[in-house]
Write a protein that holds these residues in place. Sequence first.
Motif, PDB file in Angstrom:
ATOM      1  N   LEU A  25       0.822  -1.209   0.000  1.00 17.46           N
ATOM      2  CA  LEU A  25       0.000   0.000   0.000  1.00 17.46           C
ATOM      3  C   LEU A  25       0.853   1.256   0.000  1.00 17.46           C
ATOM      4  O   LEU A  25       0.513   2.248  -0.644  1.00 17.46           O
ATOM      5  CB  LEU A  25      -0.929  -0.001   1.224  1.00 17.46           C
ATOM      6  N   ASN A  26       1.957   1.230   0.723  1.00 13.87           N
ATOM      7  CA  ASN A  26       2.834   2.401   0.816  1.00 13.87           C
ATOM      8  C   ASN A  26       4.128   2.236   0.035  1.00 13.87           C
ATOM      9  O   ASN A  26       4.727   3.225  -0.391  1.00 13.87           O
ATOM     10  CB  ASN A  26       3.158   2.688   2.288  1.00 13.87           C
ATOM     11  N   LYS A  27       4.568   0.991  -0.146  1.00  9.99           N
ATOM     12  CA  LYS A  27       5.764   0.722  -0.943  1.00  9.99           C
ATOM     13  C   LYS A  27       5.307   0.068  -2.244  1.00  9.99           C
ATOM     14  O   LYS A  27       5.339  -1.149  -2.399  1.00  9.99           O
ATOM     15  CB  LYS A  27       6.732  -0.187  -0.179  1.00  9.99           C
ATOM     16  N   HIS A  28       4.879   0.901  -3.185  1.00 12.99           N
ATOM     17  CA  HIS A  28       4.258   0.411  -4.411  1.00 12.99           C
ATOM     18  C   HIS A  28       5.236  -0.409  -5.233  1.00 12.99           C
ATOM     19  O   HIS A  28       6.346   0.037  -5.535  1.00 12.99           O
ATOM     20  CB  HIS A  28       3.761   1.592  -5.255  1.00 12.99           C
ATOM     21  N   ASN A  29       4.806  -1.621  -5.592  1.00 14.00           N
ATOM     22  CA  ASN A  29       5.656  -2.462  -6.425  1.00 14.00           C
ATOM     23  C   ASN A  29       4.809  -3.539  -7.079  1.00 14.00           C
ATOM     24  O   ASN A  29       3.699  -3.855  -6.629  1.00 14.00           O
ATOM     25  CB  ASN A  29       6.780  -3.082  -5.587  1.00 14.00           C
ATOM     26  N   TRP A  30       5.337  -4.109  -8.173  1.00 12.25           N
ATOM     27  CA  TRP A  30       4.648  -5.138  -8.957  1.00 12.25           C
ATOM     28  C   TRP A  30       5.283  -6.506  -8.775  1.00 12.25           C
ATOM     29  O   TRP A  30       4.958  -7.433  -9.505  1.00 12.25           O
ATOM     30  CB  TRP A  30       4.677  -4.746 -10.437  1.00 12.25           C
ATOM     31  N   LEU A  31       6.189  -6.649  -7.819  1.00 12.47           N
ATOM     32  CA  LEU A  31       6.885  -7.907  -7.632  1.00 12.47           C
ATOM     33  C   LEU A  31       6.005  -8.922  -6.920  1.00 12.47           C
ATOM     34  O   LEU A  31       5.125  -8.568  -6.133  1.00 12.47           O
ATOM     35  CB  LEU A  31       8.166  -7.673  -6.824  1.00 12.47           C
ATOM     36  N   ALA A  32       6.244 -10.204  -7.163  1.00 17.54           N
ATOM     37  CA  ALA A  32       5.504 -11.269  -6.485  1.00 17.54           C
ATOM     38  C   ALA A  32       5.854 -11.265  -5.006  1.00 17.54           C
ATOM     39  O   ALA A  32       7.028 -11.194  -4.633  1.00 17.54           O
ATOM     40  CB  ALA A  32       5.842 -12.614  -7.110  1.00 17.54           C
ATOM     41  N   SER A  33       4.846 -11.325  -4.156  1.00 18.96           N
ATOM     42  CA  SER A  33       5.057 -11.376  -2.714  1.00 18.96           C
ATOM     43  C   SER A  33       3.801 -11.928  -2.060  1.00 18.96           C
ATOM     44  O   SER A  33       2.825 -12.277  -2.731  1.00 18.96           O
ATOM     45  CB  SER A  33       5.385  -9.984  -2.162  1.00 18.96           C
ATOM     46  N   ASP A  34       3.808 -11.983  -0.730  1.00 21.93           N
ATOM     47  CA  ASP A  34       2.633 -12.463  -0.025  1.00 21.93           C
ATOM     48  C   ASP A  34       1.576 -11.373   0.114  1.00 21.93           C
ATOM     49  O   ASP A  34       0.476 -11.629   0.601  1.00 21.93           O
ATOM     50  CB  ASP A  34       3.009 -13.005   1.358  1.00 21.93           C
ATOM     51  N   ASP A  35       1.889 -10.141  -0.295  1.00 22.36           N
ATOM     52  CA  ASP A  35       0.907  -9.056  -0.288  1.00 22.36           C
ATOM     53  C   ASP A  35       0.067  -9.112  -1.559  1.00 22.36           C
ATOM     54  O   ASP A  35       0.595  -9.328  -2.655  1.00 22.36           O
ATOM     55  CB  ASP A  35       1.606  -7.690  -0.220  1.00 22.36           C
ATOM     56  N   SER A  36      -1.245  -8.892  -1.416  1.00 21.91           N
ATOM     57  CA  SER A  36      -2.100  -8.828  -2.602  1.00 21.91           C
ATOM     58  C   SER A  36      -1.698  -7.648  -3.475  1.00 21.91           C
ATOM     59  O   SER A  36      -1.288  -6.595  -2.977  1.00 21.91           O
ATOM     60  CB  SER A  36      -3.569  -8.659  -2.192  1.00 21.91           C
ATOM     61  N   LEU A  37      -1.830  -7.836  -4.762  1.00 21.08           N
ATOM     62  CA  LEU A  37      -1.626  -6.752  -5.716  1.00 21.08           C
ATOM     63  C   LEU A  37      -3.015  -6.315  -6.187  1.00 21.08           C
ATOM     64  O   LEU A  37      -3.731  -7.091  -6.821  1.00 21.08           O
ATOM     65  CB  LEU A  37      -0.767  -7.218  -6.893  1.00 21.08           C
ATOM     66  N   ILE A  38      -3.415  -5.105  -5.836  1.00 18.28           N
ATOM     67  CA  ILE A  38      -4.749  -4.604  -6.172  1.00 18.28           C
ATOM     68  C   ILE A  38      -4.608  -3.469  -7.170  1.00 18.28           C
ATOM     69  O   ILE A  38      -3.998  -2.434  -6.865  1.00 18.28           O
ATOM     70  CB  ILE A  38      -5.509  -4.139  -4.915  1.00 18.28           C
ATOM     71  N   MET A  39      -5.148  -3.683  -8.353  1.00 16.49           N
ATOM     72  CA  MET A  39      -5.156  -2.655  -9.388  1.00 16.49           C
ATOM     73  C   MET A  39      -6.499  -1.934  -9.390  1.00 16.49           C
ATOM     74  O   MET A  39      -7.544  -2.563  -9.234  1.00 16.49           O
ATOM     75  CB  MET A  39      -4.904  -3.270 -10.763  1.00 16.49           C
ATOM     76  N   VAL A  40      -6.448  -0.626  -9.569  1.00 16.93           N
ATOM     77  CA  VAL A  40      -7.669   0.164  -9.665  1.00 16.93           C
ATOM     78  C   VAL A  40      -7.704   0.865 -11.016  1.00 16.93           C
ATOM     79  O   VAL A  40      -6.664   1.257 -11.553  1.00 16.93           O
ATOM     80  CB  VAL A  40      -7.781   1.205  -8.533  1.00 16.93           C
ATOM     81  N   ALA A  41      -8.902   0.979 -11.569  1.00 16.41           N
ATOM     82  CA  ALA A  41      -9.112   1.721 -12.813  1.00 16.41           C
ATOM     83  C   ALA A  41      -9.698   3.077 -12.455  1.00 16.41           C
ATOM     84  O   ALA A  41     -10.752   3.159 -11.816  1.00 16.41           O
ATOM     85  CB  ALA A  41     -10.061   0.953 -13.734  1.00 16.41           C
ATOM     86  N   LEU A  42      -8.988   4.128 -12.840  1.00 16.48           N
ATOM     87  CA  LEU A  42      -9.414   5.489 -12.532  1.00 16.48           C
ATOM     88  C   LEU A  42      -9.863   6.185 -13.809  1.00 16.48           C
ATOM     89  O   LEU A  42      -9.188   6.102 -14.838  1.00 16.48           O
ATOM     90  CB  LEU A  42      -8.270   6.273 -11.889  1.00 16.48           C
ATOM     91  N   TYR A  43     -10.995   6.854 -13.731  1.00 15.90           N
ATOM     92  CA  TYR A  43     -11.528   7.566 -14.896  1.00 15.90           C
ATOM     93  C   TYR A  43     -11.533   9.055 -14.616  1.00 15.90           C
ATOM     94  O   TYR A  43     -11.954   9.504 -13.539  1.00 15.90           O
ATOM     95  CB  TYR A  43     -12.946   7.109 -15.213  1.00 15.90           C
ATOM     96  N   SER A  44     -11.082   9.830 -15.565  1.00 13.82           N
ATOM     97  CA  SER A  44     -11.140  11.289 -15.455  1.00 13.82           C
ATOM     98  C   SER A  44     -11.417  11.881 -16.825  1.00 13.82           C
ATOM     99  O   SER A  44     -10.874  11.425 -17.829  1.00 13.82           O
ATOM    100  CB  SER A  44      -9.834  11.850 -14.882  1.00 13.82           C
ATOM    101  N   LYS A  45     -12.280  12.876 -16.857  1.00 15.69           N
ATOM    102  CA  LYS A  45     -12.618  13.533 -18.121  1.00 15.69           C
ATOM    103  C   LYS A  45     -11.532  14.510 -18.549  1.00 15.69           C
ATOM    104  O   LYS A  45     -11.261  14.678 -19.729  1.00 15.69           O
ATOM    105  CB  LYS A  45     -13.947  14.273 -17.978  1.00 15.69           C
ATOM    106  N   THR A  46     -10.932  15.187 -17.574  1.00 20.42           N
ATOM    107  CA  THR A  46      -9.954  16.222 -17.910  1.00 20.42           C
ATOM    108  C   THR A  46      -8.625  15.981 -17.201  1.00 20.42           C
ATOM    109  O   THR A  46      -7.673  15.499 -17.786  1.00 20.42           O
ATOM    110  CB  THR A  46     -10.503  17.612 -17.540  1.00 20.42           C
TER     111      THR A  46
END
Length: 257
Positions: free
Chosen positions: A100-121
Amino acid sequence: FNKNKQVKLFQCKDFPFPITPPYQCDGIKIRLLESKYLNAAADLGLDCFFEPRFQVNDNGLNSWERNILYTVTSGFTKVEKGDAWLSNKFGFYNRVGNRLNKHNWLASDDSLIMVALYSKTTSTDEKLVGLIELCLDKPNGLLSPPLRPVDFFGLIPTGKVQKRSAYAPYLCNLSVSKEFRRKGLGKMLCQLSERVAKDLWGYNDMYLHVQEENIAAQKLYESMGYQRKYVLTKRQIKDEDMENIRYYWKDLSVADP
């Protein structure tokens, strides 16, 4: 991975590959879950999965009796929704762990949660419209507990994946807001998760569960090449709020149909 690539993946918040799957809406950005998105993630989970336990049957009641019944049940439902929202928020916080605070994409025992963000501008009007969770779990078909072991003070998960070969990527909590459904966002999030599991983590398998009455989700996963292994009965699930659940598997080394 080489050392430079590991450092880049450890520091990166945004999705590390170009987003190539066709999608019918511009203005979508894929990022890792951050603290500032936890409330919105809990809201989205509530919108997608919450079902009240109390179902009102007002047949044969007069208007006065019906009003009393709705007043009582709406009070119970409000309490239920509040409890579900808190469970969603703390569950995400608990399972994502240090990521949550140390953002990374490496495999670990922490879940990797991706969010889709939408913005018009600009990023100031960002809205969380999609979410998917990817973790490593034992591919035994059983449902994992919603919370992991925590330490006494920091509430940070302490369980570690000791034997990586005994685990496999597990997909869960795919959520898309109503106004963005049937536009390919759910499928895109699944494809991005598969790419992380295969190209970054080095796995060739993916597992997931789907409730038997969720026909739309089953059609999506089956169209992507997931195969049903078996069905968990209500007795096996040991949860009075859940019915039969289908357990799916996919071979990531095979191209999508």
